[in-house]
Scaffold this active site. Structure first.
Site, PDB file in Angstrom:
ATOM      1  N   LEU A 403      11.897 -10.056 -24.632  1.00 53.03           N
ATOM      2  CA  LEU A 403      12.675  -9.661 -25.798  1.00 53.03           C
ATOM      3  C   LEU A 403      12.809  -8.146 -25.773  1.00 53.03           C
ATOM      4  CD1 LEU A 403      11.105 -11.817 -28.682  1.00 53.03           C
ATOM      5  CD2 LEU A 403      13.266 -12.211 -27.505  1.00 53.03           C
ATOM      6  N   ASP A 404      13.947  -7.643 -26.273  1.00 53.92           N
ATOM      7  CA  ASP A 404      14.103  -6.197 -26.392  1.00 53.92           C
ATOM      8  C   ASP A 404      12.957  -5.624 -27.215  1.00 53.92           C
ATOM      9  OD1 ASP A 404      16.463  -6.438 -25.051  1.00 53.92           O
ATOM     10  OD2 ASP A 404      17.730  -6.286 -26.840  1.00 53.92           O
ATOM     11  N   MET A 405      12.641  -4.375 -26.949  1.00 52.80           N
ATOM     12  CA  MET A 405      11.588  -3.702 -27.692  1.00 52.80           C
ATOM     13  C   MET A 405      11.825  -3.789 -29.209  1.00 52.80           C
ATOM     14  SD  MET A 405      10.540   0.318 -27.407  1.00 52.80           S
ATOM     15  CE  MET A 405       9.482   1.114 -28.611  1.00 52.80           C
ATOM     16  N   THR A 407      13.476  -6.055 -30.872  1.00 51.34           N
ATOM     17  CA  THR A 407      13.617  -7.426 -31.368  1.00 51.34           C
ATOM     18  C   THR A 407      12.248  -8.047 -31.587  1.00 51.34           C
ATOM     19  OG1 THR A 407      15.681  -7.658 -30.118  1.00 51.34           O
ATOM     20  CG2 THR A 407      14.641  -9.679 -30.897  1.00 51.34           C
TER      21      THR A 407
END
Length: 552
Positions: A403-405, A407
């Site tokens: 997951l994106d940082m 998110t």
């Protein structure tokens, strides 16, 4: 710093601000910031001028630097790249006309290489002449005629050889059938051998017949192409030399009174050679002028004006951080000696990782927003580093997906190699079901649909992604609205920043996720959460699913 003999107020570059707003204690970090009220005030003044500028259809990035000059508060303005000069302004602008051009409102380029009789233009014209010669030679009727003759002869050769080859094959079939009918006489056997030899020779002669004329034509073509190749080599050498010279002329100052050209600044970076356009963005222009004219930098901000480009995502009047590819190495040098706020994205802070399911083979965790999935360059705490400490006996890879940082939400991790491989295959085969919930910046019409926009990394500003219909990788997202601004997102592919780009891009929802500072506007967080995850357990074979309600 250098002393400047001309009063810059007379040059119309430094624009006084009359306000009771107090300056910030530290210069804001250009890679992560909320525009200071002084920048907002200055930007509002600048935005009254912009409609009178000759901008292209895709708009432009503008920048504001608020500073202190000899005890007076004011600001500098800049734009990225170039704007063609114009001779007239609108009557309602407050900006004083100088030399019949409103462009004197903006700070000049760090190095003006576009003078008509200057070194750059002279050598650029030489390269243009070579380009013209290459074009003329490439499109010359004699070369085109040779290529057409070669193509026609090659097709004729292929057809003729094919006819001879088919004739030989048919004769062989006839001979084989005749042999299968019974015994053949020595005379018949000899006749068949002669026929076979003759037809094989016919094929060989057919090939030889065209070899010489094709070779001669190819040699004539190569002679023509050799001249073009020579010109292309000369063009590259001149282009590389000109670019090297240009980068050496961009001598960037810092607050310690020292200078470095772009070649020296980029020498120890991954790029090594400065990217095209380096030093021409708003931020280095503004800082260069401030640092070389005794203006104390107080705060800076950059906003986009106009339509978004077709590939990149830029929204009208949204503020954006400096890019990483062109600007980061330059600004890291220029900001030496200035007290700059730290970038929160580069500060390592401890966060709690909630485990919602745990067995001997895998675990499902709830990643908080602001935590990396895997360690970055600054070795921030990550899901990987925490799980390695929590499960010291894990074998093989751990992180199955990311997951994106920014998110939050569900991630599954593997505790052994077999589990990792199995889960990886499930993701690759698109049998894993994922659902995200997001809050958008603006209200959205009720409904559902599918977004298909191919994505490609922005190599000049990682981790940003661009939409590219030619080179981008397929990215598909299904969506369903569940409120005025709340939406469910179902990614069918797993590209970096896929959901964020598909929401923000004009050809997607044209409605950024709230708090998306890369593709929209900053807020207290990115309002994107992975709330549902479903997959087949690699060991039990059962279909398992997990959900976690977002905090927003």
């Amino acid at each position: 710093m250098q002393e400047h003999t001309v009063n810059i107020l007379e040059k119309n570059y430094f624009h006084p601000l009359h306000t009771s707003i107090h300056p910030p204690e530290k210069f804001n970090n250009p890679f992560y910031y909320e525009p200071h009220p002084l920048c907002l005030l200055a930007s509002k003044e600048l935005q009254e001028l912009i409609p009178h500028l000759p901008l292209d259809d895709e708009g432009k990035m503008f920048g504001i630097l608020v500073g202190n000059y000899q005890g007076q508060l004011g600001y500098l303005a800049a734009y990225s790249g170039q704007i063609a000069p114009i001779s007239e302004m609108g009557k309602n602008t407050k900006i004083k006309e100088t030399e019949n051009s409103i462009l004197n409102f903006f700070v000049p380029a760090v190095f003006d290489y576009l003078q008509p009789e200057g070194y750059f233009k002279i050598h650029e014209n030489e390269i243009s002449r070579i380009n013209k010669d290459i074009h003329n030679l490439s499109t010359a009727s004699c070369l085109l005629e040779l290529k057409d003759r070669y193509t026609s002869l090659q097709a004729e050769s292929a057809l003729f050889i094919k006819e001879k080859t088919i004739a030989a094959q048919k004769a062989k079939i006839r001979r084989d059938i005749y042999r299968q009918k019974g015994e053949i006489t020595p005379e018949e056997q000899e006749a068949m051998i002669k026929e076979s030899q003759f037809l094989k020779a016919e094929v060989h002669r057919a090939k030889i017949k065209y070899t010489k004329p094709l070779t001669e034509l190819q040699q004539q073509i190569n002679t023509k192409l050799k001249e073009i190749t020579k010109l292309k080599k000369e063009r590259k050498e001149k282009s590389d030399m000109l670019q090297h010279w240009l980068f050496s002329q961009f001598k960037m100052a810092n607050a310690k009174g020292k200078y470095k050209n772009l070649l020296a600044i980029f020498k120890d970076t991954a790029a090594i050679i400065p990217p095209s356009g380096s030093g021409e963005c708003c931020e280095p222009k503004l800082l260069q002028y401030a640092l070389t004219h005794n203006i104390q930098p107080l705060c800076i901000a950059m906003f986009w004006w106009g339509k978004s480009p077709k590939t990149d995502i830029r929204h009208h009047l949204h503020y954006y951080p400096a890019c990483n590819g062109k600007c980061k190495p330059i600004l890291q040098w220029m900001l030496q000696g200035i007290d700059v706020e730290k970038n929160p994205l580069e500060i390592n802070e401890h966060q709690t990782l909630q485990v919602i399911y745990d067995d001997p083979h895998l675990a499902v965790i709830n990643k908080p927003e602001g935590m990396l999935s895997v360690p970055g360059k600054n070795h921030r705490e990550s899901v990987l580093s925490i799980t390695q400490q929590k499960y010291p006996n894990i074998e093989g890879p751990i992180i199955v997906h990311r997951l994106d940082m920014a998110t939050s939400g569900l991630l599954v991790i593997a505790k052994d190699t077999d589990t990792y491989i199995n889960l990886q295959k499930q993701f690759a085969n698109h049998t894993v079901r994922k659902r995200y919930v997001a809050l958008l910046e603006h209200d959205i019409e009720p409904g559902c649909g599918t977004i298909s926009l191919p994505l490609i990394p922005d190599i000049m500003d990682r981790p940003r992604q661009n939409v590219d219909w030619e080179k981008g990788k397929k990215a598909i997202t299904q969506y369903k609205t569940i409120g005025k601004r709340r939406i469910l997102l179902y990614p069918q592919t797993g590209r970096t920043h896929q959901l964020r780009v598909h929401c923000a891009h004009p050809e997607g929802l044209n409605n950024p996720i709230l708090g998306d500072m890369l593709y929209g506007e900053r807020a207290d967080r990115l309002y994107l959460h992975a709330e549902y995850l479903e997959f087949t357990h690699p060991i039990t074979g059962e279909r398992v699913h997990f959900s976690i309600t977002p905090s927003f």
